[in-house]
Design a protein around this motif. Structure first.
Motif, short mmCIF file in Angstrom:
data_model
loop_
_atom_site.label_atom_id
_atom_site.label_comp_id
_atom_site.label_asym_id
_atom_site.label_seq_id
_atom_site.Cartn_x
_atom_site.Cartn_y
_atom_site.Cartn_z
N ALA A 137 16.49 27.35 83.78
CA ALA A 137 15.86 26.03 83.74
C ALA A 137 15.83 25.44 82.34
O ALA A 137 15.73 24.23 82.17
CB ALA A 137 14.44 26.12 84.31
N SER A 138 15.91 26.29 81.30
CA SER A 138 15.84 25.80 79.93
C SER A 138 17.22 25.62 79.29
O SER A 138 17.31 25.34 78.09
CB SER A 138 15.03 26.77 79.07
N VAL A 139 18.30 25.75 80.08
CA VAL A 139 19.63 25.66 79.50
C VAL A 139 19.83 24.30 78.84
O VAL A 139 19.51 23.26 79.39
CB VAL A 139 20.71 25.89 80.59
N GLY A 140 20.29 24.32 77.61
CA GLY A 140 20.54 23.10 76.86
C GLY A 140 19.37 22.57 76.08
O GLY A 140 19.53 21.64 75.28
N LEU A 141 18.17 23.13 76.28
CA LEU A 141 16.99 22.63 75.57
C LEU A 141 16.73 23.38 74.26
O LEU A 141 15.93 22.92 73.44
CB LEU A 141 15.75 22.75 76.46
N ASP A 142 17.39 24.50 74.06
CA ASP A 142 17.16 25.31 72.87
C ASP A 142 17.88 24.70 71.67
O ASP A 142 19.02 24.24 71.78
CB ASP A 142 17.65 26.74 73.10
N ALA A 188 25.97 30.53 65.20
CA ALA A 188 26.66 31.21 66.28
C ALA A 188 25.89 31.07 67.59
O ALA A 188 26.47 30.84 68.66
CB ALA A 188 26.86 32.68 65.94
N ASP A 189 24.57 31.19 67.51
CA ASP A 189 23.75 31.00 68.71
C ASP A 189 23.81 29.55 69.18
O ASP A 189 23.76 29.27 70.38
CB ASP A 189 22.29 31.38 68.42
N ALA A 190 23.92 28.63 68.23
CA ALA A 190 24.02 27.21 68.60
C ALA A 190 25.27 26.95 69.42
O ALA A 190 25.24 26.19 70.41
CB ALA A 190 24.02 26.34 67.34
N VAL A 191 26.39 27.55 69.04
CA VAL A 191 27.63 27.40 69.80
C VAL A 191 27.46 27.98 71.20
O VAL A 191 27.88 27.37 72.20
CB VAL A 191 28.81 28.07 69.06
N ALA A 198 25.44 18.47 64.80
CA ALA A 198 25.49 17.65 63.58
C ALA A 198 24.93 18.44 62.40
O ALA A 198 25.44 18.37 61.28
CB ALA A 198 24.70 16.36 63.78
N ARG A 199 23.86 19.21 62.64
CA ARG A 199 23.32 20.07 61.58
C ARG A 199 24.34 21.15 61.20
O ARG A 199 24.51 21.45 60.01
CB ARG A 199 22.02 20.71 62.06
N ALA A 200 25.01 21.74 62.18
CA ALA A 200 26.02 22.76 61.88
C ALA A 200 27.15 22.19 61.03
O ALA A 200 27.73 22.89 60.20
CB ALA A 200 26.58 23.34 63.18
N GLY A 201 27.47 20.92 61.24
CA GLY A 201 28.52 20.27 60.46
C GLY A 201 28.05 19.73 59.13
O GLY A 201 28.85 19.16 58.37
N GLY A 202 26.75 19.85 58.85
CA GLY A 202 26.23 19.33 57.58
C GLY A 202 26.29 17.82 57.50
O GLY A 202 26.27 17.25 56.41
N ASP A 203 26.33 17.14 58.66
CA ASP A 203 26.50 15.69 58.70
C ASP A 203 25.12 15.05 58.91
O ASP A 203 24.68 14.82 60.03
CB ASP A 203 27.44 15.31 59.85
N PRO A 259 36.42 26.19 73.37
CA PRO A 259 37.30 27.21 72.82
C PRO A 259 37.54 27.07 71.32
O PRO A 259 37.66 28.07 70.60
CB PRO A 259 38.61 27.02 73.61
N LEU A 260 37.59 25.82 70.83
CA LEU A 260 37.80 25.62 69.39
C LEU A 260 36.60 26.11 68.59
O LEU A 260 36.76 26.68 67.50
CB LEU A 260 38.07 24.13 69.10
N LEU A 261 35.40 25.88 69.10
CA LEU A 261 34.20 26.32 68.39
C LEU A 261 34.14 27.84 68.27
O LEU A 261 33.47 28.37 67.39
CB LEU A 261 32.95 25.82 69.12
N GLN A 262 34.85 28.55 69.13
CA GLN A 262 34.88 30.00 69.08
C GLN A 262 36.14 30.52 68.40
O GLN A 262 36.42 31.72 68.43
CB GLN A 262 34.75 30.56 70.50
N GLY A 263 36.90 29.61 67.77
CA GLY A 263 38.11 30.00 67.07
C GLY A 263 37.85 30.33 65.61
O GLY A 263 36.71 30.61 65.20
N SER A 264 38.92 30.28 64.83
CA SER A 264 38.82 30.55 63.38
C SER A 264 39.03 29.25 62.63
O SER A 264 39.97 28.49 62.92
CB SER A 264 39.89 31.58 62.96
#
Length: 520
Positions: free
Chosen positions: A155-160, A166-169, A312-317, A263-268
């Motif tokens: 029920a909380s999926v997407g609210l965290d 890594a957890d954010a991805v 956006a926080r992960a990207g520093g934007d 898939p790109l977010l889990q790439g290198s």
């Protein structure tokens, strides 16, 4: 093999009985209640130093998968997209994961699943890789329906709003893979909740940008991948602007997030590429939120916005984060939480001030003004609207270094929203007049001295200096007097005594400073 040959393999697999014991053979593996078949296997990548061979192999398998998926969709309807990340995490924590999900989750990120009619089975297509040096594998899986609790939507999926990137991805990709399921809206709760924004807003205000964005994983992410996502975002934005959020092109945003961005977010990727990747994915997630909002799925929209803010926080934007938080404030406002919207808009402005361009800050102040108007606070609404006008004027003077996603905010939008502000303040007669003037003369620029101009301007805009913000780029309209210089402190309209009561003083109504047209 051709697509037809692969389909023949699938047809033969669908009617096979399930084995009673586990087996492994050159074509795949199986066990109680499932089969896994390898349809195509690429070369290995031990000597692929620059990653080019991997890119080419993945493209070939992706083309094959897309062709097969199209044929199977024609048979059985649209597929579910299932994210296997949660199953991998569960297995790593030592808990039991049923097969074939345990086997697949160690190689596959997402898979497309079709329930087979009247059979009690499901069939899935996926591309997987056990390790970065090992071959890529296009596989088909057949299993009994009955994922049990592992398939139930949290029920909380997407609210965290995860602290760790890594957890954010993981949180974002899990949500994207769930949001298109038919039982999402019925399984996640009652709808929008303003309280769900408290943690995301607080954590973003404390830390609006992560320190690093690099990652070591699967596929090497390059500029071509970023361009593809950026083109998808641009296309979706244009279609949303033209047709609204319910059109098929805008609705494809979630599919793009699940099948391309995840898939790109889990790439290198390096730090610089990672920042761009997180930012453009945040942009896509925000667009996904507005698409859901437009069709009344406010619960899904809220979760999209939360994940957009985290990315956006992960990207520093910071300025994109400011814009996303402003969008969240606007959703709160539209759902009846005006006071909370004021806090969010003010927080976004203060946190991004000095880092965001004027047009982004101007839009934030506009939404703050609208929230104050809903709270019946004319003075605060007037102050915020005045700040938005001033910032918009600054933006016009330094256009060129702005992000493309804010280019919609122009003087015409300011005028339209100002009309709604007047309406909410129970002063609707000034709104239509402002909108009519905007349509008649085009975009407007507001001058700070014009606070005492008369309300009736049937004869056109008041005269002003020959240069500066008062001058129109085109020729004067017939019947309008040519501009002439005025000295500071003089009345701005001929024949009008200085010092008439400003609009703000009339029955407590907010003062929207008189507008003057700017050349288009």
């Amino acid at each position: 093999m051709t697509t037809e040959e692969y389909l023949s393999t699938i047809d033969a697999l669908v009617v096979q009985p399930f084995p009673e014991v586990t087996y492994v053979d050159p074509s795949g593996e199986g066990g109680l209640g499932h089969h896994v078949r390898e349809l195509q296997v690429s070369r290995d990548f031990w000597d692929d130093d620059n990653g080019q061979a991997w890119v080419e192999a993945e493209a070939d398998l992706r083309t094959c998968l897309d062709d097969l998926a199209a044929r199977l969709t024609a048979r059985w309807g649209s597929a579910y997209v299932v994210d296997l990340g949660p199953y991998l995490s569960t297995g790593c924590e030592g808990e039991l994961v049923p097969e074939p999900l345990d086997y697949l989750s160690q190689q596959v990120v997402t898979m497309q699943v079709w329930p087979l009619p009247d059979s009690g089975r499901w069939l899935a297509l996926a591309i997987g890789q056990a390790d970065k040096e090992l071959p890529l594998i296009l596989s088909v899986t057949l299993a009994e329906i009955g994922m049990g609790e592992a398939e139930t939507i949290d029920a909380s999926v997407g609210l965290d709003f995860a602290r760790d990137p890594a957890d954010a991805v993981r949180v974002a990709t899990t949500f994207w893979s769930s949001v298109n399921r038919r039982d999402f809206l019925t399984g996640t709760g009652s709808g929008f909740a303003a309280s769900a924004f408290i943690t995301p807003v607080t954590r973003w205000l404390v830390t609006p940008a992560d320190e690093t964005a690099d990652h070591r994983g699967g596929k090497q992410v390059g500029q071509a991948d970023l361009d593809e996502l950026r083109d998808a975002a641009d296309d979706s934005r244009r279609w949303d602007s033209k047709y609204g959020g319910g059109n098929w092109k805008a609705n494809s945003v979630t599919t793009c997030l699940t099948e391309r961005a995840a898939p790109l977010l889990q790439g290198s990727f390096t730090d610089s590429v990672g920042r761009e990747l997180f930012s453009v994915t945040s942009e896509l997630a925000r667009l996904g939120g507005w698409t859901a909002f437009d069709v009344g799925e406010h619960d899904a929209a809220q979760r999209h916005f939360i994940q957009a803010l985290r990315l956006a926080r992960a990207g520093g934007d910071v300025q994109l984060g400011c814009y996303v938080l402003t969008t969240m404030a606007m959703q709160s406002l539209m759902r009846g939480f005006a006071s909370e919207a004021v806090d969010m808009a003010q927080g976004a402005y203060e946190r991004a001030k000095g880092q965001a361009v004027p047009r982004v800050l101007a839009f934030t102040k506009l939404i703050e003004s609208r929230a104050h108007a809903r709270c019946q606070d004319p003075r605060a609404a007037s102050r915020a609207l005045t700040a938005s006008e001033d910032l918009l004027g600054q933006a016009d003077e330094r256009a060129g270094d702005e992000p493309h996603w804010i280019d919609f905010y122009r003087h015409s939008r300011l005028s339209a929203d100002a009309a709604e502000i007047f309406r909410d303040l129970k002063n609707p007669q000034d709104g239509p007049r402002l909108e009519q003037a905007s349509r008649r003369h085009g975009p407007w620029r507001v001058h700070p001295l014009c606070r005492h101009a008369p309300r009736d301007r049937r004869n056109g805009p008041p005269p002003g200096p020959r240069s500066g913000p008062w001058t129109r780029a085109r020729q004067p309209v017939r019947g309008h007097p040519r501009p002439r210089p005025v000295k500071p402190g003089q009345g701005l309209c001929p024949g009008v005594q200085r010092g008439p009561r400003p609009l703000a003083a009339r029955a407590g109504r907010p003062r929207l400073r008189a507008a003057h047209p700017q050349g288009t």
